[in-house]
Write an enzyme that holds these catalytic residues in place. Structure first.
Site, PDB file in Angstrom:
ATOM      1  N   TRP A  73       8.938  17.207  11.408  1.00  8.33           N
ATOM      2  CA  TRP A  73       9.498  16.957  12.750  1.00  8.33           C
ATOM      3  C   TRP A  73      10.647  15.965  12.678  1.00  8.33           C
ATOM      4  CZ3 TRP A  73       7.229  20.980  13.384  1.00  8.33           C
ATOM      5  CH2 TRP A  73       5.978  21.229  13.931  1.00  8.33           C
ATOM      6  N   ASN A  92       9.833  24.242  17.830  1.00 10.23           N
ATOM      7  CA  ASN A  92       8.562  24.701  17.281  1.00 10.23           C
ATOM      8  C   ASN A  92       7.818  25.593  18.285  1.00 10.23           C
ATOM      9  OD1 ASN A  92       6.184  24.782  15.584  1.00 10.23           O
ATOM     10  ND2 ASN A  92       5.273  23.266  16.967  1.00 10.23           N
ATOM     11  N   GLU A  93       7.649  26.846  17.927  1.00  7.89           N
ATOM     12  CA  GLU A  93       6.832  27.817  18.670  1.00  7.89           C
ATOM     13  C   GLU A  93       7.217  27.990  20.145  1.00  7.89           C
ATOM     14  OE1 GLU A  93       2.637  27.048  18.009  1.00  7.89           O
ATOM     15  OE2 GLU A  93       2.796  27.737  15.934  1.00  7.89           O
ATOM     16  N   TYR A 129      -1.403  32.870  12.182  1.00 12.88           N
ATOM     17  CA  TYR A 129      -2.680  32.254  12.575  1.00 12.88           C
ATOM     18  C   TYR A 129      -3.675  33.294  13.064  1.00 12.88           C
ATOM     19  CZ  TYR A 129      -0.598  27.677  12.039  1.00 12.88           C
ATOM     20  OH  TYR A 129      -0.010  26.560  11.509  1.00 12.88           O
ATOM     21  N   GLU A 150       4.761  28.722   8.921  1.00 10.71           N
ATOM     22  CA  GLU A 150       3.414  28.131   8.999  1.00 10.71           C
ATOM     23  C   GLU A 150       2.398  29.211   8.681  1.00 10.71           C
ATOM     24  OE1 GLU A 150       2.210  26.010  12.529  1.00 10.71           O
ATOM     25  OE2 GLU A 150       4.147  24.987  12.742  1.00 10.71           O
ATOM     26  N   TRP A 204       0.565  25.297   6.314  1.00  6.26           N
ATOM     27  CA  TRP A 204       0.221  24.294   7.324  1.00  6.26           C
ATOM     28  C   TRP A 204      -1.191  23.826   7.009  1.00  6.26           C
ATOM     29  CZ3 TRP A 204       2.908  21.871  11.173  1.00  6.26           C
ATOM     30  CH2 TRP A 204       2.147  21.041  12.017  1.00  6.26           C
TER      31      TRP A 204
END
Ligand SMILES: *[C@@H]1O[C@H](CO)[C@@H](O)[C@H](O)[C@H]1NC(C)=O
Ligand SMILES: *[C@@H]1O[C@H](CO)[C@@H](O)[C@H](O)[C@H]1NC(C)=O
Ligand SMILES: *[C@@H]1O[C@H](CO)[C@@H](O)[C@H](O)[C@H]1NC(C)=O
Length: 447
Positions: free
Chosen positions: A110, A226-227, A307, A347, A389
């Site tokens: 980050w 991010n996302e 994920y 990730e 991740w």
């Protein structure tokens, strides 16, 4: 391997205990001292005098110094927050050094902390110089260890501020038009806040290296957000419009670096793959669209997260693993055939809180991911890399989550990581020319 790393770990401890010298000698001279005294240990893989090149892309591949580049890397989101204070900096160095020792070449982290504790951006356009120096340190230290960074510029989620913080700022200053978190994307004042932030980061002059961030080849790429999700506009037009504006803005400041979005990778409502590849119905209604978003001119490579265990709750491990295969193959195919850009799986991970969780599943899942990358890379395909991740070091349990690993505490993962680094290094022809890979990988060939 593990033992080897431990001995380095104690070296870091020694360096950490030297930390009390920092205030007296000044940080730079202390580093210089340490490098003089430990120079023969090859702590540094990018000698300071060496000119570094920027990572580039041509079609669906990354290139470095004219040769194709494939990435084995990891996430440690906490590097900046641990670089603010001297007593936690050794954790940052230890992580970067451990990454290099596993043959990893890229770390995603980050480059934001909006509002809150040790914020980089305290309020719109106001920065904490102490924290900026922390980010300077992360970049300088990455360079010393031969690691390139993917720096993410804002969070769609709430940790470290994110779009909610921007919306609250605008609201507090009485210029926000809506309290919706998605006004981050559509409110003109908030767009200005964010552009101002981006400009400050990209033109920051590193106080340790003297290099402006936008001119520093240690940075592999910028990641916009991010996302990103914009659920208030499932057509996807709002997010697309924001992405168009922000990617063009970044390129107007910095043409040196690659740029990616930070998407999870879901297909949008108009995509035929929304029903064949997306996990479930909800995934096409989040306001993002992998194909449409990633196809933008200023986006140099596509990004995807993996994920399966968060997206499905009713599936067993084997079914989830099969899904991961399909999910990755689909995005690599998109990039090979349509987008003609590299794709990085920025990730991937497996939660240890899954009902049927067994530690061996992590190794199996990671292996699946890494095998797909390797296969694509061997064929010069667009599958350009994957970042686990997440990795951290001992004594930071509070910074972990259900996915965190201290890699040297998990020998099968450590071994798999090194093996993958070495097979990628081999197809890139790095083993002979790079001292680090020569040592790491020839040892493995003997054993
Ligand atoms: C990119 O690759 C193409 C095809 O392999 C090649 O012809 C071209 O010269 C390359 N461009 C650059 C800038 O390297
Ligand atoms: C914005 O997001 C935050 C954090 O997820 C949430 O607490 C808040 O209710 C959201 N605001 C609105 C207006 O939906
Ligand atoms: C990507 O953009 C090009 C040029 O604008 C267009 O021809 C192509 O259809 C687009 N592809 C996708 C998958 O959106």
């Amino acid at each position: 391997m593990k033992k080897d790393l431990r001995s380095h770990w104690s070296l870091r401890k020694l360096m950490a205990s030297n930390g009390m010298l920092y205030p007296i000698l000044g940080f730079a001279s202390c580093v210089a001292l340490i490098y003089m005294s430990f120079g023969d240990l090859k702590l540094s893989r990018f000698p300071r005098e060496q000119r570094l090149s920027f990572v580039q892309r041509n079609g669906s591949q990354f290139f470095l110094d004219g040769k194709p580049l494939y990435v084995n890397g990891w996430n440690s989101y906490w590097l900046m927050s641990h670089s603010v204070e001297e007593n936690t900096r050794p954790k940052v160095s230890a992580m970067l050094e451990a990454g290099a020792k596993m043959g990893l070449t890229v770390c995603r982290t980050w480059a934001f902390n909006d509002g809150g504790y040790n914020a980089l951006q305290i309020s719109p356009g106001q920065f904490d110089e102490r924290v900026f120096k922390g980010l300077d340190y992360v970049i300088a230290e990455a360079r010393q260890h031969g690691i390139r960074l993917i720096l993410s510029l804002v969070n769609n989620l709430q940790p470290y501020g994110g779009k909610t913080q921007y919306v609250n700022w605008a609201w507090q200053e009485g210029i926000g038009l809506s309290s919706s978190n998605d006004s981050f994307f559509f409110d003109p004042s908030i767009r200005k806040y964010f552009k101002n932030y981006v400009l400050s980061v990209l033109t920051r002059k590193n106080t340790i290296t003297g290099i402006e961030y936008r001119n520093d080849p240690t940075i592999f790429a910028w990641e916009l957000i991010n996302e990103p999700r914009c659920i208030t506009d499932p057509s996807g037009d709002t997010l697309q419009d924001w992405l168009e504006e922000m990617t063009a803005f970044i390129k107007s400041i910095d043409k040196n670096h690659l740029l990616t979005i930070g998407l999870e990778g879901f297909y949008g409502p108009k995509s035929p793959k929304k029903s064949t590849v997306n996990p479930e119905e909800w995934a096409s209604a989040l306001g993002s669209d992998f194909m449409r978003n990633s196809n933008m001119t200023h986006v140099d490579f596509a990004s995807v997260h993996i994920y399966a265990d968060q997206w499905f709750h009713h599936l067993g491990f084997e079914e989830k693993r099969n899904y991961v295969y399909k999910w990755m193959r689909s995005h690599i195919e998109d990039c090979d055939k349509e987008l003609k850009k590299p794709v990085m799986f920025t990730e991937y991970g497996l939660s240890d809180q899954n009902k049927d969780y067994q530690p061996s599943q992590r190794e199996q899942l990671y292996r699946t991911v890494l095998d797909i990358i390797y296969k694509s890379a061997k064929k010069k395909g667009s599958g350009a890399g994957a970042l686990v991740w997440q990795f951290f070091v001992e004594g930071m349990a509070e910074y972990s989550d259900d996915f965190g690993i201290v890699p040297w505490e998990s020998p099968p993962i450590y071994k798999l990581t090194v093996e993958h680094s070495c097979r990628l290094a081999r197809i890139q022809g790095l083993i002979q020319e790079n001292e680090n890979f020569k040592q790491l990988c020839s040892k493995r060939e003997e054993s």
